[in-house]
Design a protein around this motif. Structure first.
Motif, PDB file in Angstrom:
ATOM      1  N   HIS A  11     -27.494 -19.524  21.793  1.00 45.13           N
ATOM      2  CA  HIS A  11     -26.930 -19.607  23.093  1.00 45.13           C
ATOM      3  C   HIS A  11     -28.215 -19.187  23.901  1.00 45.13           C
ATOM      4  CE1 HIS A  11     -25.454 -18.459  26.983  1.00 45.13           C
ATOM      5  NE2 HIS A  11     -26.022 -17.314  26.855  1.00 45.13           N
ATOM      6  N   LEU A  53     -30.489 -24.546  26.784  1.00 53.28           N
ATOM      7  CA  LEU A  53     -29.999 -25.314  25.493  1.00 53.28           C
ATOM      8  C   LEU A  53     -30.296 -26.765  25.527  1.00 53.28           C
ATOM      9  CD1 LEU A  53     -26.176 -23.675  25.372  1.00 53.28           C
ATOM     10  CD2 LEU A  53     -28.330 -23.225  23.995  1.00 53.28           C
ATOM     11  N   ALA A  78     -33.524 -27.148  23.797  1.00 52.24           N
ATOM     12  CA  ALA A  78     -33.330 -26.744  22.496  1.00 52.24           C
ATOM     13  C   ALA A  78     -32.925 -27.950  21.647  1.00 52.24           C
ATOM     14  CB  ALA A  78     -32.434 -25.663  22.366  1.00 52.24           C
ATOM     15  N   ARG A  79     -32.003 -28.713  22.277  1.00 48.40           N
ATOM     16  CA  ARG A  79     -31.219 -29.743  21.735  1.00 48.40           C
ATOM     17  C   ARG A  79     -32.251 -30.880  21.174  1.00 48.40           C
ATOM     18  NH1 ARG A  79     -25.851 -30.903  21.185  1.00 48.40           N
ATOM     19  NH2 ARG A  79     -25.052 -29.333  23.133  1.00 48.40           N
ATOM     20  N   SER A 135     -25.899 -25.194  15.737  1.00 44.27           N
ATOM     21  CA  SER A 135     -24.838 -25.381  17.091  1.00 44.27           C
ATOM     22  C   SER A 135     -25.284 -24.660  18.313  1.00 44.27           C
ATOM     23  CB  SER A 135     -23.462 -24.752  16.282  1.00 44.27           C
ATOM     24  OG  SER A 135     -23.500 -23.394  16.234  1.00 44.27           O
ATOM     25  N   TYR A 136     -24.611 -25.322  19.519  1.00 46.37           N
ATOM     26  CA  TYR A 136     -25.231 -24.642  20.778  1.00 46.37           C
ATOM     27  C   TYR A 136     -23.657 -24.248  21.375  1.00 46.37           C
ATOM     28  CZ  TYR A 136     -29.049 -27.966  19.508  1.00 46.37           C
ATOM     29  OH  TYR A 136     -30.046 -28.253  18.768  1.00 46.37           O
ATOM     30  N   HIS A 137     -24.200 -23.044  22.199  1.00 45.03           N
ATOM     31  CA  HIS A 137     -23.083 -22.531  22.990  1.00 45.03           C
ATOM     32  C   HIS A 137     -23.240 -21.917  24.188  1.00 45.03           C
ATOM     33  CE1 HIS A 137     -20.804 -22.184  19.065  1.00 45.03           C
ATOM     34  NE2 HIS A 137     -22.196 -22.143  18.583  1.00 45.03           N
ATOM     35  N   ARG A 138     -22.662 -22.348  25.197  1.00 41.56           N
ATOM     36  CA  ARG A 138     -22.751 -22.306  26.586  1.00 41.56           C
ATOM     37  C   ARG A 138     -22.270 -20.667  26.846  1.00 41.56           C
ATOM     38  NH1 ARG A 138     -25.061 -25.099  29.354  1.00 41.56           N
ATOM     39  NH2 ARG A 138     -25.576 -27.109  28.801  1.00 41.56           N
TER      40      ARG A 138
END
Ligand SMILES: NC(=O)c1ccc[n+]([C@@H]2O[C@H](COP(=O)([O-])OP(=O)(O)OC[C@H]3O[C@@H](n4cnc5c(N)ncnc54)[C@H](O)[C@@H]3O)[C@@H](O)[C@H]2O)c1
Length: 437
Positions: free
Chosen positions: A350, A355, A358-359, A367-370
Motif C-alpha cells: 500500500h 501504487l 510500483a505496478r 498485490s496492490y491495495h488502495r
C-alpha cells in the motif's frame, strides 16, 4: 521576463510553474511528447503537493505553456533553464550528456543573446563544458549561470517559493543581476541570494546533499549500535539534537536514504574526488552504510521467521522513497520487496501515491491495495517503509484481528514501543528496544 525551461521533471516543472506564478511568461519544453500532451490537457505527471493547482491557474492566465518544440521555446525565452536529468553513469559519475545535448540544442536555435541557467545537479566544470559545447554551434553571445536547486520532493513548491538561500554562480555581471532579479520575489524574507563562481556553485549542491546523506548514515549507525547496547536512539537523537551545533534535522534513523538525488550525488562526488586522485573515504562509507541499512528490516524479518519465507505473507506500508511524493527512484522499499519475494514471501503493498509507479516495476508479483488496512489481511507482519502521515495514528484495534499475527517491523519509528505493547503488538523499531512478547 520571458523564460524557457528545458525538462519538465520534478525540478523543471516546479521551477517553471513557480516562475510563472511570480508573473513571468514561461514556456516549458520536454522531449517526452506524452508528458507534454498530458500537461497541455491539464494532467500533471507527478504528485507534488500544491503543484497541480498552480499549473492550472498559470496555464489559464496564459503565463505557463508547454511544448515539445525547443526552437520555439528558445526563440521566446531570453533566459533558458536546463533542468534535465543527470543520472549516475556506470562508474558512478554524473552523466551530463542530456545537459550538453540541451545546451547544443539551445545554441543551434537561439536567435541572439541568451542566458543559460544550469539547474540540473552537475559536476564541477560542467558550466565550462556547456560554454565550450555552445560555442561550437552559435555565433551569438551567451552567458552560463550555475543555479543548483535545493528543493525537496514532497515540499517542492513550498521550498521553491521560500528557499533557505538561492545560489547563483557565474562570471557575467549582466547575467547574474538578471537572475537575481528573477529570484527577488522568492527571497522577500531576507533569505540570501549567494553569488559565487560557477565551480563553487556546482560544488555547493554536492556538498549539501553529501552532508545530509552523511547525517542519515551517521544516525543509522548510531541506531544500530543502540540496538546492540540497549539504548534508545529516540532519546539519543533528542539528546544531541538540542545542541545547536548539531540540530534536530536529518537525524531520524530508518531504512536508508533513497530517491533521485542523494544516492547519485554521493556517488558523483566520490567519483569527482577520484578523478583528482583523492579518495573521499568518508563518503564511500556513507554509501556502504546506506546500502546495508536497506536490508535491516529484511534481516529482522528473517531473524523472526527464518530464512525460508514461503507460505508467509507480509504487508508493506509505504513504497515512495519519502512521504508526499510518488517517486520510487532508488527507494529502499524496492530492495526490501525484492529481497522478501526472493525468500518466497507473498507481498501486499500500500502507498497513498506510488501504487501506479510500483505496478510498472513489480507487475503481478505483488498485490496492490488502495486502503492500507486491506493490505494487512492474513499478513504474518506489517513492514512500515515510508513515514506517510496517515500511518502515524492507525486504528490498531482494526489491524490486529485481520492480521495473522500482530507483528510490526517499523522502518521509520512511527510508534512508541510502550503503546504497541498495550495494543497487543510485537514491535520491531530501529535503534529502540523492541517489544518481543
Ligand atoms: N528531484 C529532485 O528532488 C531534485 C532536487 C534538486 C535537484 N535535482 C536535479 O535536477 C535535475 C532534474 O531532476 P528531476 O528529478 O527533475 O529529473 P526528471 O528525470 O524527473 O526530469 C527530467 C526531464 O527532462 C526531460 N529531458 C531530458 N532531455 C531533454 C531535452 N534534451 N530536452 C527537453 N527535455 C529533456 C526528460 O524527458 C524529463 O521529463 C537532476 O540533475 C537532479 O539531480 C533534482
Amino acid at each position: 521576463m520571458n523564460l524557457c525551461v528545458i525538462g519538465t521533471g520534478y525540478v523543471g516543472l516546479v521551477a517553471g510553474t513557480c516562475f510563472a506564478e511570480s508573473g513571468n511568461d514561461v514556456i516549458c519544453v520536454d522531449i517526452d511528447e506524452r508528458k507534454i500532451a498530458d500537461l497541455r490537457s491539464g494532467k500533471v505527471p507527478i504528485y507534488e503537493p500544491g503543484l497541480e493547482e498552480l499549473i492550472r491557474r498559470n496555464m489559464a492566465d496564459g503565463r505557463l505553456r508547454f511544448t515539445s518544440d525547443l526552437a520555439t521555446a528558445v526563440k521566446e525565452g531570453m533566459v533558458c533553464f536546463i533542468a534535465v536529468g543527470t543520472p549516475s553513469d556506470i562508474d558512478g559519475s554524473a552523466d551530463v550528456r542530456m545537459v550538453l545535448q540541451a545546451a547544443a540544442d539551445i545554441a543551434r536555435t537561439m536567435p541572439g543573446y541568451r542566458i543559460i541557467v544550469l539547474k540540473s545537479t552537475v559536476p564541477v566544470g560542467t558550466a565550462d563544458q556547456v560554454r565550450e559545447t555552445m560555442a561550437e554551434y552559435t555565433v551569438h553571445p551567451f552567458d552560463v549561470v550555475s543555479n543548483p536547486e535545493f528543493l525537496k520532493e514532497g515540499a517542492a513548491v513550498e521550498d521553491f517559493m521560500k528557499p533557505d538561500r538561492v545560489v547563483i554562480g557565474g562570471n557575467s555581471e549582466r547575467a547574474l543581476s538578471l537572475i537575481k532579479e528573477l529570484y527577488a520575489p522568492f527571497v522577500r524574507t531576507e533569505n540570501p541570494i549567494l553569488v559565487m563562481d560557477n565551480r563553487s556553485a556546482e560544488m555547493t549542491k554536492y556538498a549539501a546533499n553529501a552532508f545530509l546523506a552523511t547525517r542519515i548514515s551517521f544516525i543509522n549507525q548510531v541506531a544500530n549500535l543502540c540496538e546492540k547496547v540497549g539504548a534508545d536512539v529516540a532519546e539519543v537523537r533528542r539528546g544531541i539534537g538540542f545542541d545547536r551545533r548539531i540540530g534536530h534535522y536529518f537525524l531520524f534513523p530508518g531504512v536508508g536514504y533513497g530517491g533521485s538525488c542523494f544516492p547519485k550525488d554521493v556517488r558523483a562526488m566520490i567519483r569527482t574526488a577520484e578523478e583528482t586522485g583523492m579518495n573521499f573515504s568518508l563518503l564511500r562509507e556513507v554509501e556502504a552504510v546506506n546500502e546495508r541499512q536497506k536490508y535491516l528490516l529484511v534481516e529482522k524479518v528473517h531473524a523472526r521467521f527464518g530464512a525460508d519465507l514461503r507460505g508467509r505473507k507480509f504487508a508493506i506500508w509505504g513504497l515512495a522513497f519519502k512521504p508526499r511524493t510518488d517517486d520510487l527512484r532508488e527507494a529502499p522499499a524496492l530492495v526490501i520487496v525484492e529481497a522478501l519475494l526472493k525468500a518466497g514471501a507473498e507481498i501486499a503493498v500500500h502507498d497513498p501515491e506510488a501504487l501506479g509507479r510500483a505496478r510498472e516495476l513489480f507487475g503481478e508479483r505483488v498485490s496492490y491495495h488502495r486502503v492500507n488496512y486491506d493490505a494487512l489481511s492474513g499478513a504474518d507482519a506489517l513492514l512500515i517503509v515510508t513515514e506517510w502521515n496517515e500511518f502515524r495514528r492507525p486504528d490498531f484495534s482494526r489491524m490486529r484481528p485481520i492480521m495473522k499475527t500482530p507483528i510490526i517491523f517499523d522502518g521509520r519509528n512511527l510508534y512508541e514501543p510502550a503503546v504497541m505493547q498495550q495494543e497487543g503488538f510485537l514491535y520491531y523499531p530501529i535503534g529502540r528496544v523492541p517489544v518481543v512478547q
